[in-house]
Write an enzyme that holds these catalytic residues in place. Structure first.
Site, mmCIF file in Angstrom:
data_model
loop_
_atom_site.group_PDB
_atom_site.id
_atom_site.type_symbol
_atom_site.label_atom_id
_atom_site.label_comp_id
_atom_site.label_asym_id
_atom_site.label_seq_id
_atom_site.Cartn_x
_atom_site.Cartn_y
_atom_site.Cartn_z
ATOM 1 N N LYS A 79 0.853 -1.195 0.000
ATOM 2 C CA LYS A 79 0.000 0.000 0.000
ATOM 3 C C LYS A 79 0.888 1.244 0.000
ATOM 4 C CE LYS A 79 -3.879 2.079 2.527
ATOM 5 N NZ LYS A 79 -4.807 1.963 3.662
ATOM 6 N N SER A 159 -9.872 2.349 2.715
ATOM 7 C CA SER A 159 -8.939 3.038 1.833
ATOM 8 C C SER A 159 -7.980 2.089 1.107
ATOM 9 C CB SER A 159 -8.115 4.050 2.644
ATOM 10 O OG SER A 159 -7.329 3.382 3.618
ATOM 11 N N SER A 183 -10.468 0.169 7.000
ATOM 12 C CA SER A 183 -9.809 0.232 5.688
ATOM 13 C C SER A 183 -9.118 -1.045 5.234
ATOM 14 C CB SER A 183 -8.794 1.375 5.664
ATOM 15 O OG SER A 183 -9.445 2.605 5.552
#
Length: 493
Positions: A79, A159, A183
């Site tokens: 990420k 997210s 998330s």
């Protein structure tokens, strides 16, 4: 090549060990898959072809010498919130344009030390603020899943939408992700993958771009429960550079799989039956209850009375911490700089150009609730509510409950560029209704796929555990997975 990318981490690990495949072959298969699919899915914001190949080559050499690490040769996506030395790290925000850190986050350093291979950086909501991966400066990620008979694009959740989409589309063997209010768990539920948010303090936050420091926690997204357990073992560690890091031994999470849940007490919170919850979510929940009951678990009704206050309290605490954390992005030492007539004007111009609409909204909310006239009325009250939420869980666990079963999300994945949600941020925030309590209380939570809805889209269940008892979650999630099966999207990209 696609048969190589279809391997789970556990399967690839065994084949690499047996020298049936090489890390280079596996990495090349993933790089080819990314090159073919990324224009359609937009899961990666940077692909590190050369670095991946040299890491894979080094893995092959270590395997040949009998020096393989726990994740030797396993290609992973990272990420874009995790600092990766010398590699694009922008939290998918314009404000960090061109930023390449000179250091490695503790989580990624742990993974590379165990032999994992970095494929690249994954798309995400800007600075981890969002529930649909539509706030990214690099554009939205598309969910690899589509409704039956439809070509409409769906969101992968957020997210960590890039992490979840890449895992579901077989563009990496597994991925790192972070969870501040859901998330990891919400995108996992939307994409038919497994995601665990560890207990606060179990995994180091050092080198991870901060959103809300008292809520942020890193964890893995993987194809199945076993893979999530393997990744979690490598990611977790004591880290003296993170003052919230806890000095507890990291168990062998994989060893918990297959252990019986006979006699385990599973709590079902009545407050999670929210108004307007779709019938398919209620049905899935009942199915999950039955799966655990059939495996010998004891099901008990429980009450978490302050649940209804969790979402409003979260959307005070998280933006307050974010407004403080994001004050450091000012265009002086790194990232974007927009010239101004003086330094104050430069700050203003840089931040106005650098942050997107949703991030600005949350910074403004956070600054407002921390301001002198409103601190007691909002922020202090939200922190008191947070204490009550934590106490609700403590009371339930004190009565002998081992884990709590809830839905992971109030719906399946929704459409990309949904106008209703775009115009009403509160409706978007409601996506976190089942997940934020876990962050507010600092507890571990796992999302596991448990079925498909009428349109053929994946739905997930969430298990919430006692502090630092992630093993129990892996154990119970494995039971649900064994009963429900695994889910893979039909390829359209």
């Amino acid at each position: 090549m696609s048969e190589l990318t279809a391997l789970t981490i556990a399967e690839a690990r065994d084949k690499l060990k047996a020298k049936a495949i090489t890390a280079t072959e596996l990495t090349d298969a993933y790089l080819s898959a990314i090159d073919a699919a990324n224009d359609a899915i937009n899961a990666y914001v940077a692909v590190t072809h050369d670095q991946a190949r040299s890491m894979a080559k080094a893995s092959d050499e270590r395997i040949a010498k009998g020096e393989a690490g726990a994740l030797e040769g396993i290609p992973l996506g990272v990420k874009d919130l995790f600092a990766t030395k010398g590699v694009h790290t922008q939290a998918c925000s314009h404000i960090l344009d061109g930023f390449k850190p000179e250091y490695e986050s503790t989580v990624t350093a742990n993974l590379w030390a165990d032999g994992a291979v970095m494929l690249g950086k994954l798309n995400m909501d800007e600075v981890a603020m969002g529930s649909s991966n539509e706030t990214s400066y690099y554009g939205p990620v598309k969910n690899p899943w589509r409704a039956k008979g439809s070509n409409a694009d769906l969101v992968p959740g957020g997210s960590s939408g890039g992490s979840a989409a890449a895992v579901a589309a077989h563009l990496c063997a597994g991925a790192t992700a972070t969870d501040t209010g859901g998330s990891i768990r919400q995108p996992a539920a939307f994409t038919g993958t497994v995601g665990i948010k560890p207990t606060y303090g179990r995994v180091s936050r050092w080198g991870t771009v901060a959103f809300a420091s008292s809520l942020d926690q890193a964890g893995p997204i993987a194809r199945d429960v076993r893979d999530a357990a393997i990744l979690m073992k490598s990611m977790a560690s004591l880290d003296l550079k993170d003052t919230t890091s806890v000095d507890l031994p990291v168990p062998d999470y994989e060893a918990a799989l297959g252990r019986s849940v006979k006699g385990m007490k599973i709590g079902i919170p009545r407050e999670y039956r929210v108004d307007g919850m779709p019938g398919e979510i209620e049905e899935l929940w009942q199915k999950g209850i039955q799966y655990l009951k059939d495996a010998g678990a004891e099901i008990v009704d429980i009450s978490l009375p302050h649940t209804k206050y969790a979402l409003p309290a979260y959307y005070i605490v998280a933006p307050a911490e974010a407004s403080s954390n994001l004050a450091r992005y000012d265009g002086v030492r790194y990232g974007l700089r927009v010239p101004g007539k003086d330094i104050a004007d430069m700050y203003e111009q840089t931040r106005a150009a650098g942050f997107g609409k949703e991030v600005k909204r949350r910074i403004m909310i956070g600054t407002y609730v921390l301001s002198a006239g409103y601190y007691d009325a909002y922020y202090l009250r939200a922190q008191k509510v947070r204490t009550l939420i934590k106490k609700d869980f403590e009371d339930v666990f004190a009565k002998g409950v081992d884990a709590i079963l809830t839905p992971a999300t109030p719906s399946a994945a929704f459409g990309l560029a949904d106008e209703v949600l775009a115009n009403d941020p509160v409706k978007m925030y409601l996506n976190d209704i089942f997940t934020v309590t876990v962050n507010m209380a600092g507890l571990p939570g796992i999302a596991v796929p448990a079925g498909l809805n009428g349109q053929g889209l994946p739905l997930g269940l969430q298990l919430i555990g006692r502090p630092f008892e992630e093993e129990t979650l892996f154990q119970a999630a494995h039971v649900i997975e064994q009963a429900a099966g695994r889910f893979t999207p039909a390829k359209w990209w």
